[in-house]
Design a protein around this motif. Structure first.
Motif, mmCIF file in Angstrom:
data_model
loop_
_atom_site.group_PDB
_atom_site.id
_atom_site.type_symbol
_atom_site.label_atom_id
_atom_site.label_comp_id
_atom_site.label_asym_id
_atom_site.label_seq_id
_atom_site.Cartn_x
_atom_site.Cartn_y
_atom_site.Cartn_z
ATOM 1 N N ILE A 178 0.399 4.637 5.863
ATOM 2 C CA ILE A 178 0.041 4.415 4.453
ATOM 3 C C ILE A 178 -0.548 5.658 3.798
ATOM 4 O O ILE A 178 -1.002 5.608 2.664
ATOM 5 N N SER A 238 -0.697 -0.929 -4.542
ATOM 6 C CA SER A 238 -0.989 -2.314 -4.910
ATOM 7 C C SER A 238 -1.937 -2.439 -6.097
ATOM 8 O O SER A 238 -1.921 -3.455 -6.802
ATOM 9 N N GLU A 239 -2.767 -1.418 -6.337
ATOM 10 C CA GLU A 239 -3.683 -1.495 -7.480
ATOM 11 C C GLU A 239 -2.961 -1.562 -8.816
ATOM 12 O O GLU A 239 -3.515 -2.047 -9.801
ATOM 13 N N ARG A 258 4.695 6.626 0.738
ATOM 14 C CA ARG A 258 3.935 6.613 1.978
ATOM 15 C C ARG A 258 4.820 7.180 3.080
ATOM 16 O O ARG A 258 6.021 7.389 2.882
ATOM 17 N N GLN A 269 -3.973 7.210 -5.613
ATOM 18 C CA GLN A 269 -5.325 6.931 -5.139
ATOM 19 C C GLN A 269 -6.394 7.834 -5.747
ATOM 20 O O GLN A 269 -7.577 7.487 -5.727
ATOM 21 N N THR A 325 0.844 -1.189 0.000
ATOM 22 C CA THR A 325 0.000 0.000 0.000
ATOM 23 C C THR A 325 0.883 1.244 0.000
ATOM 24 O O THR A 325 1.908 1.267 0.686
ATOM 25 N N PRO A 326 0.545 2.305 -0.744
ATOM 26 C CA PRO A 326 -0.713 2.561 -1.468
ATOM 27 C C PRO A 326 -0.599 2.424 -2.988
ATOM 28 O O PRO A 326 -1.205 3.211 -3.719
#
Length: 359
Positions: A114, A33-34, A106, A174, A30-31
């Protein structure tokens, strides 16, 4: 393809594919991972390779292996993960292999948190691993710019045979914004026959290529480091990128800020301008090479009383701003490092207080 609403992390993954990169190795954190989640199904769709390593250490050397063979390759991670890749990054830089790294930062140090941060500035620009090496470091302020920087990073890495890092704070990964993928930024991998290890004699030479960073002879290692330094000096001459804002006014303060923090600063500048209080800004788009000359020129303005480094860290960029200012005016810092993003009103208050103290 027109504009499409995408999350920053997913847009970064798609940008790499559109740039012509079909090799991606990663480990989730994270942040960001997408990106790995997106490319785990998207890469097979386009005939590419996705492989999740057992750790970031392993991923770093997967990237090294692919890059050394001449493949266009990249990885993504976040702060502690980049720390674990730092040894491999030093090897890749020492062996002069092109590769692209994306760090969606992060908070730290240690496990930290995170939430968004810019606390990896030192790691990216001063070298997180060992030895005299540099990365070409780009810092986007929005999702569209992140897309374009990722697409430009691959030919830049190949131009210099050097790792390139995209340094984005957690907000970049994000947030969702409309993006498009410029066709003109798609590129073909450059010819690596001159240096890449393909296990065969090249068409141009009967010598088999050897990729290495080991030089046990002191004179050879000295010569190698001078070659690397000449490359970094060329980056300083040819690759500096920055954006100026409100520098045509008689500003009392100059802000230096990058990434999404610069967007908050821009709002603060607009509010101050409406009040009749002028503030200018230089936004570095490359953190190495740093836009030293642009900042030095900006503080030459007689009305400029102070330069302020505003960042989501405890002042890691300040020393580069000080070096750029060259003593022409005081240099101050403002920022946060816990994950909270300063709001425009906070920036307005500190700018006015810095100027007031100097009048």
């Amino acid at each position: 393809m027109g504009r499409i609403l995408m999350k920053g992390n997913e847009a970064i993954g798609e940008a790499a594919i559109r740039a012509g990169c079909l090799n991606y190795f990663a480990y989730p954190i994270t942040p960001q991972s997408e990106i790995a989640e997106y490319l785990s199904w998207r890469m097979p769709e386009v005939g590419g390779v996705f492989l999740q390593g057992e750790s970031e250490v392993a991923v770093g050397y997967m990237v090294f292996g692919a890059a050394g063979c001449g493949a266009r390759v990249f990885t993504t991670s976040s702060s502690p993960g980049i720390s674990l890749m730092s040894e491999a990054i030093s090897y890749i830089a020492g062996a002069q292999c092109p590769a692209v790294f994306v760090n969606i930062m992060r908070g730290g140090p240690g496990l930290g948190g995170i939430l968004p941060s810019q606390a990896d500035y030192f790691q990216a620009t001063k070298g997180g691993g060992h030895g005299d090496y540099r990365l070409l470091v780009m810092a986007p302020a929005g999702v569209q710019e992140a897309v374009e920087m990722v697409m430009k990073a691959f030919p830049l890495a190949e131009k210099y045979r050097n790792p390139v890092m995209i340094l984005g704070d957690g907000l970049i990964g994000q947030m969702m914004e409309p993006v498009e993928f410029p066709d003109e930024l798609k590129s073909e991998p450059s010819n690596k026959d001159d240096w890449a290890t393909n296990g065969m004699e090249t068409r141009k030479s009967s010598r088999r290529n050897l990729v290495k960073s080991l030089f046990l002879d002191s004179e050879q290692l000295e010569a190698h480091n001078r070659v690397l330094k000449a490359k970094y000096d060329r980056m300083r001459r040819e690759e500096v990128r920055y954006e100026s804002y409100n520098l045509d006014a008689d500003y009392k303060a100059l802000i230096v800020s990058y990434g999404t923090m610069s967007r908050v600063c821009r709002t603060a500048i607009d509010i101050l301008k409406a009040e009749g209080f002028e503030v200018g800004m230089v936004r570095p788009q490359t953190l190495f090479p740093f836009p030293e000359r642009a900042i030095e020129e900006a503080v030459r303005r007689k009305s400029c009383k102070v330069a302020v480094s505003i960042e989501m860290s405890m002042g890691q960029m300040v020393e580069d701003v000080e070096r750029s200012v060259r003593g022409r005016c005081p240099v101050e810092w403002f920022g946060k490092a816990g994950g909270d993003v300063p709001i425009p009103e906070e920036i307005i208050d500190v700018i006015k207080s810095f100027v007031k103290e100097l009048i």
